[in-house]
Scaffold this motif. Sequence first.
Motif, mmCIF file in Angstrom:
data_model
loop_
_atom_site.group_PDB
_atom_site.id
_atom_site.type_symbol
_atom_site.label_atom_id
_atom_site.label_comp_id
_atom_site.label_asym_id
_atom_site.label_seq_id
_atom_site.Cartn_x
_atom_site.Cartn_y
_atom_site.Cartn_z
ATOM 1 N N LEU A 84 -7.866 48.006 16.600
ATOM 2 C CA LEU A 84 -7.180 46.760 16.958
ATOM 3 C C LEU A 84 -6.841 45.946 15.712
ATOM 4 C CD1 LEU A 84 -6.193 44.673 19.034
ATOM 5 C CD2 LEU A 84 -8.547 43.793 19.129
ATOM 6 N N MET A 85 -7.816 45.799 14.804
ATOM 7 C CA MET A 85 -7.577 45.022 13.590
ATOM 8 C C MET A 85 -6.503 45.672 12.715
ATOM 9 S SD MET A 85 -9.344 42.269 13.733
ATOM 10 C CE MET A 85 -9.151 41.687 12.051
ATOM 11 N N THR A 86 -6.494 47.006 12.676
ATOM 12 C CA THR A 86 -5.458 47.703 11.899
ATOM 13 C C THR A 86 -4.079 47.425 12.493
ATOM 14 O OG1 THR A 86 -7.030 49.445 11.336
ATOM 15 C CG2 THR A 86 -4.699 49.942 11.017
ATOM 16 N N TYR A 87 -3.991 47.453 13.828
ATOM 17 C CA TYR A 87 -2.717 47.168 14.495
ATOM 18 C C TYR A 87 -2.251 45.737 14.218
ATOM 19 C CZ TYR A 87 0.494 45.992 18.290
ATOM 20 O OH TYR A 87 1.570 45.532 19.005
ATOM 21 N N MET A 108 -6.959 30.254 11.000
ATOM 22 C CA MET A 108 -6.399 29.125 10.254
ATOM 23 C C MET A 108 -5.118 29.546 9.548
ATOM 24 S SD MET A 108 -8.535 26.500 10.668
ATOM 25 C CE MET A 108 -8.724 25.386 9.278
ATOM 26 N N ASP A 109 -5.072 30.800 9.093
ATOM 27 C CA ASP A 109 -3.853 31.318 8.461
ATOM 28 C C ASP A 109 -2.678 31.276 9.423
ATOM 29 O OD1 ASP A 109 -4.822 31.818 5.981
ATOM 30 O OD2 ASP A 109 -5.137 33.951 6.254
ATOM 31 N N THR A 110 -2.931 31.703 10.682
ATOM 32 C CA THR A 110 -1.835 31.775 11.641
ATOM 33 C C THR A 110 -1.305 30.392 11.996
ATOM 34 O OG1 THR A 110 -3.354 31.734 13.539
ATOM 35 C CG2 THR A 110 -2.780 33.898 12.632
ATOM 36 N N ARG A 111 -2.196 29.373 11.853
ATOM 37 C CA ARG A 111 -1.741 28.010 12.157
ATOM 38 C C ARG A 111 -1.317 27.252 10.896
ATOM 39 N NH1 ARG A 111 -6.554 27.740 15.326
ATOM 40 N NH2 ARG A 111 -7.352 26.056 14.021
ATOM 41 N N LYS A 112 -1.378 27.950 9.753
ATOM 42 C CA LYS A 112 -0.995 27.344 8.468
ATOM 43 C C LYS A 112 -1.792 26.077 8.199
ATOM 44 C CE LYS A 112 2.122 30.548 8.211
ATOM 45 N NZ LYS A 112 1.873 31.741 7.401
ATOM 46 N N TYR A 137 -4.415 35.809 -1.015
ATOM 47 C CA TYR A 137 -3.707 36.565 0.016
ATOM 48 C C TYR A 137 -3.228 37.904 -0.527
ATOM 49 C CZ TYR A 137 -0.213 38.026 3.406
ATOM 50 O OH TYR A 137 0.512 38.756 4.316
ATOM 51 N N TYR A 138 -3.711 38.980 0.116
ATOM 52 C CA TYR A 138 -3.204 40.320 -0.142
ATOM 53 C C TYR A 138 -2.796 40.893 1.210
ATOM 54 C CZ TYR A 138 -5.705 39.697 -4.547
ATOM 55 O OH TYR A 138 -6.164 39.207 -5.746
ATOM 56 N N ASN A 139 -1.551 41.214 1.349
ATOM 57 C CA ASN A 139 -1.052 41.733 2.617
ATOM 58 C C ASN A 139 -1.739 43.060 2.939
ATOM 59 O OD1 ASN A 139 0.403 42.667 4.809
ATOM 60 N ND2 ASN A 139 2.356 41.907 4.040
ATOM 61 N N GLY A 140 -2.454 43.094 4.062
ATOM 62 C CA GLY A 140 -3.203 44.294 4.428
ATOM 63 C C GLY A 140 -2.410 45.316 5.224
ATOM 64 N N PHE A 176 -1.168 45.305 10.623
ATOM 65 C CA PHE A 176 0.125 45.952 10.366
ATOM 66 C C PHE A 176 1.281 45.138 10.951
ATOM 67 C CE2 PHE A 176 3.556 48.966 11.137
ATOM 68 C CZ PHE A 176 3.605 49.649 9.918
ATOM 69 N N THR A 177 1.085 44.612 12.156
ATOM 70 C CA THR A 177 2.182 43.911 12.838
ATOM 71 C C THR A 177 2.319 42.453 12.424
ATOM 72 O OG1 THR A 177 0.712 43.428 14.713
ATOM 73 C CG2 THR A 177 2.087 45.420 14.847
ATOM 74 N N ARG A 178 1.210 41.839 11.945
ATOM 75 C CA ARG A 178 1.254 40.404 11.632
ATOM 76 C C ARG A 178 1.014 40.103 10.158
ATOM 77 N NH1 ARG A 178 -1.836 37.578 16.827
ATOM 78 N NH2 ARG A 178 -0.706 38.757 18.449
ATOM 79 N N ASN A 179 0.933 41.152 9.334
ATOM 80 C CA ASN A 179 0.748 40.968 7.882
ATOM 81 C C ASN A 179 -0.478 40.108 7.566
ATOM 82 O OD1 ASN A 179 3.139 42.447 7.223
ATOM 83 N ND2 ASN A 179 4.345 40.642 7.801
#
Length: 575
Positions: free
Chosen positions: A513-516, A442-446, A456-459, A519-522
């Motif tokens: 995978l989740m770490t990647y 849902m976050d990715t689709r806003k 929201y805390y950027n991981g 990292f790449t998509r905040n």
Amino acid sequence: MKKNSLFRKKSVEHILADIDHRESLHGGNLVKSLTLRDLTAMGIAAVIGAGIFSTIGAASANGGPAVSMLFIFTAIACVFSALCYAEFASTIPISGSAYTYAYASFGEIIAWIMGWDLLMEYAIGNIAVAISWSDYFTSLLSGLGVNIPAYLTMDYLSAFRANEAINGLLQSGQTLQAATPFQQLAYTAWQTAPQWGSFRLIADLPALGITVFITWLVYVGIQESKTASNLMVLLKIIVILMVIGVGAFYVRQENWHPFAPNGISGVLKGVSAVFFAYIGFDAISTTAEECKNPQRDLPRAMIYALIICTVLYVTITLVLTGMVNYKELAVGDPLAYVFEKLDMHLFAGIIAASAVIATTSVLLVFQLGQPRIWMSMSRDGLLPKPFAAIHPKYKTPYISTIITGFVVAVPALFMNLTEVTDLTSIGTLFAFVLVSGGVLLMDTRKARTGRFKVPYYNGKWILPLLFAGVLVLIVINEPQAIGQFFTLDTADGVGQAVGHKLLRTGYILVCVLMTYLTFTRNLSLIPVLGVLVNLYLMTEVGLTNWKYFLIWLFIGLVVYFSYGYRKSKLGMQPG
């Protein structure tokens, strides 16, 4: 069959429009009567059950007083999932719970799997609770001098197995005393049961009785159910506070030393028992359509229930481990045990009575939730239409309620489901994973429109640092674990060893995978941790439960492709 049709989604706007349409046609299908207080009470009712009256003892016996800290850490882990549930509940205030949330985020096939999983979770969980209630109830009556014949309080399978086992002991020259107390009781049930030919009348009538009563209560209305829930929660909290208040005067500080006698590994042995003591807070999301203000009250109720239960769990663990040495708590009824040891028999009896009340309230909340899952799936066309029928007088999903009553009552009467009760746990964890993952989608689709949003805390940097910290702790405190990961322990058989290795390897790959992706998509840290923590706990429930879980999901897919896929209302819509 198109791939896209399997993942067709119901938008949040579509779901909310359906709710408004039903209310405009019928003036409100379900009665909106639940307040924040009612929802919080239901959350407490679902969480505080057998966990505080039984499993807390085994966890304390393994980890000592430090298990109190494990309750805090586990509560934090639960908060990750609770916050995700809270966001969905405020965005989509509908009775489908995780099923509907998955429909909006992942699509229909995943929603079906989630709904099918919830049906298993609630049904098997309620069967286990009904059997547990019967044990507490018969023990309480026995303490009062009322003895029900063993064959009317025992399931057929347990009695049959005990008879076989004890006959084997007797034939080998051993005595009846060589059997466990439970085997002796089950053997007595088999030997004394009325018999017609080869059939013996052995059935757990108390389990049947409580299931029928709770089903009737849920059938006649949410108002009656919430009144009963509130009353039972009040009574058991009073008893727990009494235990804490009285027990505090008998605490001996030397029992708290050492605080973690068996180290971190000893504390972590209680992870499963401690985590599963929290299961239930998500059940209140199934009552969304009966809340006066679901978008405001559901998120608050989940968090309040978790906080209250955590405070009670931590405090009572410290009191119990302070009253007696932690080694003595490896019993099925630790609260009653410590007061029996102090010759406070009346107080021990009160605790036994409160255990009956506690398990009754758990059964009520889960029996309330299950029909509403059936109802939501039926509304979408994935199950036959009668499951969504609302009683004209009581305003409850009465057909679904009756069917779930049978689904719980009949197995509880005759079956021993000890081997599959952990299916409830794996089903709950699976729901937590999907709900947390749904928030990420849902976050990715806003598409975040609810009143409550997961902070929201950027991981991006935090998640890699967390993994690095965990690895350092393992190297320092459990260095042998690294070597064990790269070896195959076949003590329990090659199949078990390979299966466990596959689960752990798969989990590590998911973490990478989740770490990647984080990292790449905040990605937001909290739902990511919700996914990873619950996936880890799923790897700890045992291969047998994974096998049953996957078989159940396979059966569900057969039902979906033979009925739900063709009858789906979303699939019948043009375009």
